[in-house]
Design a protein around this motif. Sequence first.
Motif, PDB file in Angstrom:
ATOM      1  N   ARG A  90       0.903  -1.221   0.042  1.00 53.40           N
ATOM      2  CA  ARG A  90       0.024   0.137   0.295  1.00 53.40           C
ATOM      3  C   ARG A  90       1.057   1.178  -0.100  1.00 53.40           C
ATOM      4  O   ARG A  90       1.968   1.341   0.539  1.00 53.40           O
ATOM      5  N   PRO A  91       0.344   2.330  -0.551  1.00 52.88           N
ATOM      6  CA  PRO A  91       1.178   3.583  -0.485  1.00 52.88           C
ATOM      7  C   PRO A  91       1.088   4.232   0.759  1.00 52.88           C
ATOM      8  O   PRO A  91       0.231   4.270   1.332  1.00 52.88           O
ATOM      9  N   ILE A  92       2.491   4.762   1.187  1.00 55.91           N
ATOM     10  CA  ILE A  92       2.552   5.544   2.368  1.00 55.91           C
ATOM     11  C   ILE A  92       2.903   7.100   2.184  1.00 55.91           C
ATOM     12  O   ILE A  92       2.638   7.684   3.247  1.00 55.91           O
ATOM     13  N   GLY A  93       2.926   7.364   0.870  1.00 56.69           N
ATOM     14  CA  GLY A  93       3.298   8.792   0.629  1.00 56.69           C
ATOM     15  C   GLY A  93       4.181   8.829  -0.324  1.00 56.69           C
ATOM     16  O   GLY A  93       4.371   7.988  -1.324  1.00 56.69           O
ATOM     17  N   HIS A  94       4.819   9.969  -0.547  1.00 60.40           N
ATOM     18  CA  HIS A  94       5.960  10.434  -1.455  1.00 60.40           C
ATOM     19  C   HIS A  94       6.963  10.699  -1.273  1.00 60.40           C
ATOM     20  O   HIS A  94       7.066  11.537  -0.110  1.00 60.40           O
ATOM     21  N   ALA A 113       9.354  -4.733   3.582  1.00 63.24           N
ATOM     22  CA  ALA A 113      10.085  -3.670   2.666  1.00 63.24           C
ATOM     23  C   ALA A 113       9.282  -2.455   2.578  1.00 63.24           C
ATOM     24  O   ALA A 113       8.348  -2.329   2.621  1.00 63.24           O
ATOM     25  N   VAL A 114      10.033  -1.650   1.777  1.00 62.60           N
ATOM     26  CA  VAL A 114       9.536  -0.199   1.282  1.00 62.60           C
ATOM     27  C   VAL A 114       9.949  -0.235  -0.102  1.00 62.60           C
ATOM     28  O   VAL A 114      11.005  -0.660  -0.434  1.00 62.60           O
ATOM     29  N   GLU A 115       9.132   0.129  -1.055  1.00 62.91           N
ATOM     30  CA  GLU A 115       9.372   0.480  -2.495  1.00 62.91           C
ATOM     31  C   GLU A 115       9.432   1.868  -2.807  1.00 62.91           C
ATOM     32  O   GLU A 115       8.290   2.477  -2.375  1.00 62.91           O
ATOM     33  N   TYR A 116      10.274   2.405  -3.686  1.00 61.45           N
ATOM     34  CA  TYR A 116      10.008   3.770  -4.255  1.00 61.45           C
ATOM     35  C   TYR A 116       9.558   3.713  -5.790  1.00 61.45           C
ATOM     36  O   TYR A 116      10.758   2.963  -6.444  1.00 61.45           O
ATOM     37  N   ASP A 117       8.558   4.401  -6.302  1.00 57.70           N
ATOM     38  CA  ASP A 117       8.347   4.133  -7.603  1.00 57.70           C
ATOM     39  C   ASP A 117       8.925   5.663  -8.129  1.00 57.70           C
ATOM     40  O   ASP A 117       8.293   6.892  -7.985  1.00 57.70           O
ATOM     41  N   PRO A 118       9.991   5.740  -8.905  1.00 56.14           N
ATOM     42  CA  PRO A 118      10.484   7.044  -9.518  1.00 56.14           C
ATOM     43  C   PRO A 118       9.642   7.744 -10.296  1.00 56.14           C
ATOM     44  O   PRO A 118       9.700   8.724 -10.572  1.00 56.14           O
ATOM     45  N   ALA A 119       8.780   6.745 -11.055  1.00 59.21           N
ATOM     46  CA  ALA A 119       7.751   7.446 -12.206  1.00 59.21           C
ATOM     47  C   ALA A 119       6.950   8.216 -11.524  1.00 59.21           C
ATOM     48  O   ALA A 119       6.855   9.434 -12.112  1.00 59.21           O
ATOM     49  N   ASP A 127       6.851   9.016  -7.844  1.00 53.22           N
ATOM     50  CA  ASP A 127       7.573   9.593  -6.612  1.00 53.22           C
ATOM     51  C   ASP A 127       6.680   8.810  -5.514  1.00 53.22           C
ATOM     52  O   ASP A 127       6.745   9.264  -4.302  1.00 53.22           O
ATOM     53  N   THR A 128       6.016   7.853  -5.938  1.00 48.40           N
ATOM     54  CA  THR A 128       5.297   7.069  -4.419  1.00 48.40           C
ATOM     55  C   THR A 128       6.019   6.149  -3.867  1.00 48.40           C
ATOM     56  O   THR A 128       6.834   5.528  -4.504  1.00 48.40           O
ATOM     57  N   VAL A 129       5.794   6.113  -2.363  1.00 47.72           N
ATOM     58  CA  VAL A 129       6.543   5.183  -1.728  1.00 47.72           C
ATOM     59  C   VAL A 129       5.283   4.191  -1.236  1.00 47.72           C
ATOM     60  O   VAL A 129       4.405   4.581  -0.600  1.00 47.72           O
ATOM     61  N   TYR A 130       6.003   2.894  -1.252  1.00 41.79           N
ATOM     62  CA  TYR A 130       4.999   1.811  -0.769  1.00 41.79           C
ATOM     63  C   TYR A 130       5.475   1.091   0.307  1.00 41.79           C
ATOM     64  O   TYR A 130       6.599   0.786   0.350  1.00 41.79           O
ATOM     65  N   GLY A 131       4.704   0.512   0.997  1.00 46.67           N
ATOM     66  CA  GLY A 131       5.216  -0.511   2.086  1.00 46.67           C
ATOM     67  C   GLY A 131       4.654  -1.760   1.677  1.00 46.67           C
ATOM     68  O   GLY A 131       3.688  -1.873   1.036  1.00 46.67           O
ATOM     69  N   LEU A 132       5.608  -2.794   1.972  1.00 45.33           N
ATOM     70  CA  LEU A 132       5.134  -4.124   1.231  1.00 45.33           C
ATOM     71  C   LEU A 132       5.404  -5.344   2.339  1.00 45.33           C
ATOM     72  O   LEU A 132       6.552  -5.205   3.135  1.00 45.33           O
ATOM     73  N   ILE A 133       4.634  -6.161   2.498  1.00 43.30           N
ATOM     74  CA  ILE A 133       4.709  -7.300   3.410  1.00 43.30           C
ATOM     75  C   ILE A 133       4.386  -8.468   2.429  1.00 43.30           C
ATOM     76  O   ILE A 133       3.288  -8.346   1.661  1.00 43.30           O
ATOM     77  N   THR A 134       5.455  -9.455   2.300  1.00 47.93           N
ATOM     78  CA  THR A 134       5.026 -10.593   1.573  1.00 47.93           C
ATOM     79  C   THR A 134       5.213 -12.028   2.347  1.00 47.93           C
ATOM     80  O   THR A 134       6.440 -11.754   3.026  1.00 47.93           O
ATOM     81  N   ALA A 135       4.628 -12.866   2.376  1.00 49.46           N
ATOM     82  CA  ALA A 135       4.772 -14.076   3.190  1.00 49.46           C
ATOM     83  C   ALA A 135       4.311 -15.303   2.746  1.00 49.46           C
ATOM     84  O   ALA A 135       3.367 -15.220   1.768  1.00 49.46           O
ATOM     85  N   PHE A 136       4.932 -16.249   3.165  1.00 47.70           N
ATOM     86  CA  PHE A 136       4.415 -17.675   2.944  1.00 47.70           C
ATOM     87  C   PHE A 136       4.472 -18.412   4.282  1.00 47.70           C
ATOM     88  O   PHE A 136       5.579 -18.403   4.665  1.00 47.70           O
TER      89      PHE A 136
END
Length: 168
Positions: free
Chosen positions: A27-31, A115-121, A123-132
């Motif tokens: 989900r996005p957390i900001g820019h 994790a967190v991800e940055y989309d330079p296209a 400027d959005t920052v996303y929080g990420l949880i992935t699990a198995f």
Amino acid sequence: MPFTYPDVGATRAPTLPAGYHRFRLRRPIGHGRDLFDRAASHVLGFGMQKGVGIFQRANTETAREGTELMVRLGAGPFGIDAPCRVVYVLDDPNRRGFAYGTLPGHPERGEELFAVEYDPADDTVYGLITAFSTPAAWYTRLGGPIARLAQRWFAHRYLRTLPSGTVR
């Protein structure tokens, strides 16, 4: 101690391994790059685990491959110590975080990426949880769907611990 599951490192892959309960929450957390850097520091300093109150201890201040940590699941006398080890650390220009895997004594078998991800296209920052994961103890097998709901509830709580900015 060995990991309790054979698919060590599989949260790196776009497709999670079969035979487990699997999920991704993003989900996005900001820019902005500044927010990305602050959020990455939070994640790598075990801020998500501390923020939801499950962090007990780790043998390093920040996540490093091989760091062993203990989280406590549940409340009070009903809590369970759950040992984990950092499998890998992400340190890419636009993606930072770490994954830990379960060790003997953990009520689940599997891996989780924070994790967190940055989309330079845009400027959005996303929080990420992935699990198995899959149950490793009788009580998590017995808990079935309730254990899965609790895992998803925690994932949402982890993301709420992240620093935030204006979401456009």
